[in-house]
Design an enzyme around this catalytic site. Structure first.
Site, PDB file in Angstrom:
ATOM      1  N   ALA A  66       0.867  -1.176   0.000  1.00  0.00           N
ATOM      2  CA  ALA A  66       0.000   0.000   0.000  1.00  0.00           C
ATOM      3  C   ALA A  66       0.905   1.227   0.000  1.00  0.00           C
ATOM      4  O   ALA A  66       2.060   1.154   0.434  1.00  0.00           O
ATOM      5  CB  ALA A  66      -0.893  -0.014   1.226  1.00  0.00           C
ATOM      6  N   GLY A 109       0.425  -4.936   0.875  1.00  0.00           N
ATOM      7  CA  GLY A 109      -0.729  -4.970  -0.014  1.00  0.00           C
ATOM      8  C   GLY A 109      -0.433  -5.659  -1.338  1.00  0.00           C
ATOM      9  O   GLY A 109      -1.335  -6.224  -1.964  1.00  0.00           O
ATOM     10  N   GLU A 132       4.231  -5.005   7.221  1.00  0.00           N
ATOM     11  CA  GLU A 132       3.480  -3.907   7.855  1.00  0.00           C
ATOM     12  C   GLU A 132       3.943  -3.634   9.279  1.00  0.00           C
ATOM     13  O   GLU A 132       3.968  -2.493   9.735  1.00  0.00           O
ATOM     14  CB  GLU A 132       1.981  -4.228   7.873  1.00  0.00           C
ATOM     15  CG  GLU A 132       1.301  -4.137   6.516  1.00  0.00           C
ATOM     16  CD  GLU A 132       1.338  -5.428   5.722  1.00  0.00           C
ATOM     17  OE1 GLU A 132       2.108  -6.360   6.079  1.00  0.00           O
ATOM     18  OE2 GLU A 132       0.601  -5.506   4.726  1.00  0.00           O
TER      19      GLU A 132
HETATM   20  N1  CO8 Z   1       4.569   3.225  -0.568  1.00  0.00           N
HETATM   21  C1  CO8 Z   1       4.984   4.394  -1.111  1.00  0.00           C
HETATM   22  N2  CO8 Z   1       6.130   4.520  -1.808  1.00  0.00           N
HETATM   23  C2  CO8 Z   1       6.906   3.423  -1.932  1.00  0.00           C
HETATM   24  C3  CO8 Z   1       6.540   2.184  -1.388  1.00  0.00           C
HETATM   25  C4  CO8 Z   1       5.306   2.099  -0.675  1.00  0.00           C
HETATM   26  N3  CO8 Z   1       4.867   0.960  -0.158  1.00  0.00           N
HETATM   27  N4  CO8 Z   1       7.504   1.288  -1.672  1.00  0.00           N
HETATM   28  C5  CO8 Z   1       8.422   1.938  -2.378  1.00  0.00           C
HETATM   29  N5  CO8 Z   1       8.071   3.234  -2.552  1.00  0.00           N
HETATM   30  C6  CO8 Z   1       8.811   4.296  -3.255  1.00  0.00           C
HETATM   31  C7  CO8 Z   1       9.998   4.771  -2.450  1.00  0.00           C
HETATM   32  O1  CO8 Z   1       9.590   5.703  -1.479  1.00  0.00           O
HETATM   33  C8  CO8 Z   1      10.871   5.354  -3.530  1.00  0.00           C
HETATM   34  O2  CO8 Z   1      10.366   6.636  -3.850  1.00  0.00           O
HETATM   35  P1  CO8 Z   1      11.392   7.894  -3.986  1.00  0.00           P
HETATM   36  O3  CO8 Z   1      12.252   7.529  -5.171  1.00  0.00           O
HETATM   37  O4  CO8 Z   1      10.486   9.035  -4.228  1.00  0.00           O
HETATM   38  O5  CO8 Z   1      12.164   7.954  -2.708  1.00  0.00           O
HETATM   39  C9  CO8 Z   1      10.618   4.446  -4.723  1.00  0.00           C
HETATM   40  O6  CO8 Z   1       9.368   3.800  -4.450  1.00  0.00           O
HETATM   41  C10 CO8 Z   1      11.662   3.386  -4.899  1.00  0.00           C
HETATM   42  O7  CO8 Z   1      11.790   2.671  -3.677  1.00  0.00           O
HETATM   43  P2  CO8 Z   1      13.204   2.432  -2.929  1.00  0.00           P
HETATM   44  O8  CO8 Z   1      14.140   3.545  -3.248  1.00  0.00           O
HETATM   45  O9  CO8 Z   1      12.917   2.178  -1.500  1.00  0.00           O
HETATM   46  O10 CO8 Z   1      13.676   1.113  -3.679  1.00  0.00           O
HETATM   47  P3  CO8 Z   1      14.690   0.005  -3.093  1.00  0.00           P
HETATM   48  O11 CO8 Z   1      14.992  -0.870  -4.242  1.00  0.00           O
HETATM   49  O12 CO8 Z   1      15.794   0.660  -2.360  1.00  0.00           O
HETATM   50  O13 CO8 Z   1      13.809  -0.835  -2.000  1.00  0.00           O
HETATM   51  C11 CO8 Z   1      11.861  -1.985  -1.154  1.00  0.00           C
HETATM   52  C12 CO8 Z   1      12.708  -1.591  -2.386  1.00  0.00           C
HETATM   53  C13 CO8 Z   1      12.642  -2.914  -0.247  1.00  0.00           C
HETATM   54  C14 CO8 Z   1      10.606  -2.675  -1.682  1.00  0.00           C
HETATM   55  C15 CO8 Z   1      11.476  -0.703  -0.381  1.00  0.00           C
HETATM   56  O14 CO8 Z   1      10.943   0.246  -1.305  1.00  0.00           O
HETATM   57  C16 CO8 Z   1      10.443  -0.910   0.697  1.00  0.00           C
HETATM   58  O15 CO8 Z   1      10.748  -1.437   1.759  1.00  0.00           O
HETATM   59  N6  CO8 Z   1       9.168  -0.498   0.453  1.00  0.00           N
HETATM   60  C17 CO8 Z   1       8.118  -0.560   1.424  1.00  0.00           C
HETATM   61  C18 CO8 Z   1       7.611  -1.977   1.595  1.00  0.00           C
HETATM   62  C19 CO8 Z   1       6.517  -2.018   2.609  1.00  0.00           C
HETATM   63  O16 CO8 Z   1       6.707  -1.753   3.775  1.00  0.00           O
HETATM   64  N7  CO8 Z   1       5.314  -2.379   2.171  1.00  0.00           N
HETATM   65  C20 CO8 Z   1       4.196  -2.500   3.023  1.00  0.00           C
HETATM   66  C21 CO8 Z   1       3.403  -1.249   2.958  1.00  0.00           C
HETATM   67  S1  CO8 Z   1       2.117  -1.233   4.160  1.00  0.00           S
HETATM   68  C22 CO8 Z   1       0.897  -2.094   3.514  1.00  0.00           C
HETATM   69  O17 CO8 Z   1       0.950  -2.597   2.433  1.00  0.00           O
HETATM   70  C23 CO8 Z   1      -0.283  -2.188   4.381  1.00  0.00           C
HETATM   71  C24 CO8 Z   1      -1.485  -2.719   3.655  1.00  0.00           C
HETATM   72  C25 CO8 Z   1      -2.635  -2.610   4.547  1.00  0.00           C
HETATM   73  C26 CO8 Z   1      -3.321  -1.301   4.461  1.00  0.00           C
HETATM   74  C27 CO8 Z   1      -4.662  -1.551   4.958  1.00  0.00           C
HETATM   75  C28 CO8 Z   1      -5.501  -0.332   5.085  1.00  0.00           C
HETATM   76  C29 CO8 Z   1      -6.842  -0.690   5.515  1.00  0.00           C
END
Ligand code: CO8
Length: 258
Positions: A66, A109, A132
């Site tokens: 998400a 997500g 999460e």
């Molecule tokens: N949300 C927003 N932006 C994101 C997300 C995300 N989940 N994942 C990556 N991005 C963005 C980064 O912020 C970055 O943007 P910018 O260039 O502007 O800084 C761009 O994408 C590229 O990402 P990275 O530079 O971090 O890329 P890496 O190759 O270094 O790392 C990873 C890749 C390991 C996947 C890393 O991006 C990461 O850890 N992402 C987050 C993963 C995460 O925690 N996901 C879970 C999210 S929470 C969720 O899904 C909850 C669902 C339930 C909601 C329910 C509501 C009712």
């Protein structure tokens, strides 16, 4: 077809292909992505010329979860009153078979969305996880439920409590994915699988899907009874007549999808 902001939609034969396309955010699932995917999936679901849907992302990310930046400023009332992400349930409610083709990250997500699909195919580069907890929240689009049903308590607890990622091999061993293929072959394999499913009788494929899905909702006795009723119902289709006639006549069936 209709143009979307965050996804690409293509029809190839009887298969509808939805590609998540927010590369700058690793396909993070914001409200726009949700609305686009749900709208496209519902249109394909209603289309009599479509027999199966494929959902995929990029080589690097199926979806990295998400959209954290979109959720960050929100509070409880806001999330509750808007029923944040409830529309994803409409994707899970698609009646035609769906195939997820996962390459790279399927986190949070993203993993939950992949698990909503009926057949989950992984590239050898796929990484699954429910991270999460590292953000101070828990899965919210079904992860704690679908992951547990798919892989059992041991791994579901491990993944949801530590937030660690699982690679494609572990995911296959755990029963989360049905096949692992080399990354370069993922989409071709997914389209081939979808083409096979889409070539079956559409109503009968829908009944098969509904029957398997029912096993997660009910007791064995009721599930078997449900299956038996749908099995009987297949005899009301033209495709049952054609399928069985083709077998007896030693030829390939030509399903009319009704
Ligand atoms: N949300 C927003 N932006 C994101 C997300 C995300 N989940 N994942 C990556 N991005 C963005 C980064 O912020 C970055 O943007 P910018 O260039 O502007 O800084 C761009 O994408 C590229 O990402 P990275 O530079 O971090 O890329 P890496 O190759 O270094 O790392 C990873 C890749 C390991 C996947 C890393 O991006 C990461 O850890 N992402 C987050 C993963 C995460 O925690 N996901 C879970 C999210 S929470 C969720 O899904 C909850 C669902 C339930 C909601 C329910 C509501 C009712």
């Amino acid at each position: 077809t209709h143009e979307y902001e965050t996804i690409l939609v293509e029809r190839r034969g009887r298969t509808g292909l939805i590609t998540l396309n927010r590369p700058k955010a690793l396909n993070a699932l914001n409200l726009q992505v949700m609305n686009d995917v749900v709208d496209a999936a519902r249109q394909l679901d209603r289309d009599p010329d479509i027999g199966c849907l494929v959902l995929t992302g990029s080589a690097k990310a199926f979806a990295a979860g998400a959209d954290i930046k979109e959720m960050q400023p929100r509070g409880y009332m806001d999330m509750y009153v808007s029923d944040w992400f409830t529309a994803w349930d409409q994707f899970a409610a698609v009646r035609k078979p769906t195939v997820a083709a996962v390459s790279g990250y399927a986190l949070g997500g993203g993993c939950e969305l992949a698990m909503m699909c009926d057949i989950l195919l992984a590239a050898d580069t796929a990484r699954f996880g429910q991270p999460e907890i590292k953000l101070g929240v828990i899965p919210g689009i079904g992860g704690s439920q679908r992951l547990t049903r798919a892989v059992g308590k041991a791994k579901a607890m491990d993944l949801c409590l530590t937030g660690r990622m699982m690679d494609a091999e572990e995911a296959e061993r755990a029963g989360l994915v049905s096949r692992v293929v080399p990354a370069g072959e993922l989409l071709d394999t997914a389209m081939e699988v979808a083409g096979t499913v889409a070539g079956m009788s559409a109503p009968v494929a829908m009944m098969a899907k509904e029957s398997v899905a029912r096993s997660f909702e009910t007791t064995l006795t009721e599930g078997v009874r449900f299956e038996r009723r749908l099995f009987h119902a297949t005899f009301a289709t033209e495709d049952q007549k054609e399928g069985m006639a083709a077998f007896v006549e030693k030829r390939d069936p030509e399903f009319r999808h009704r």
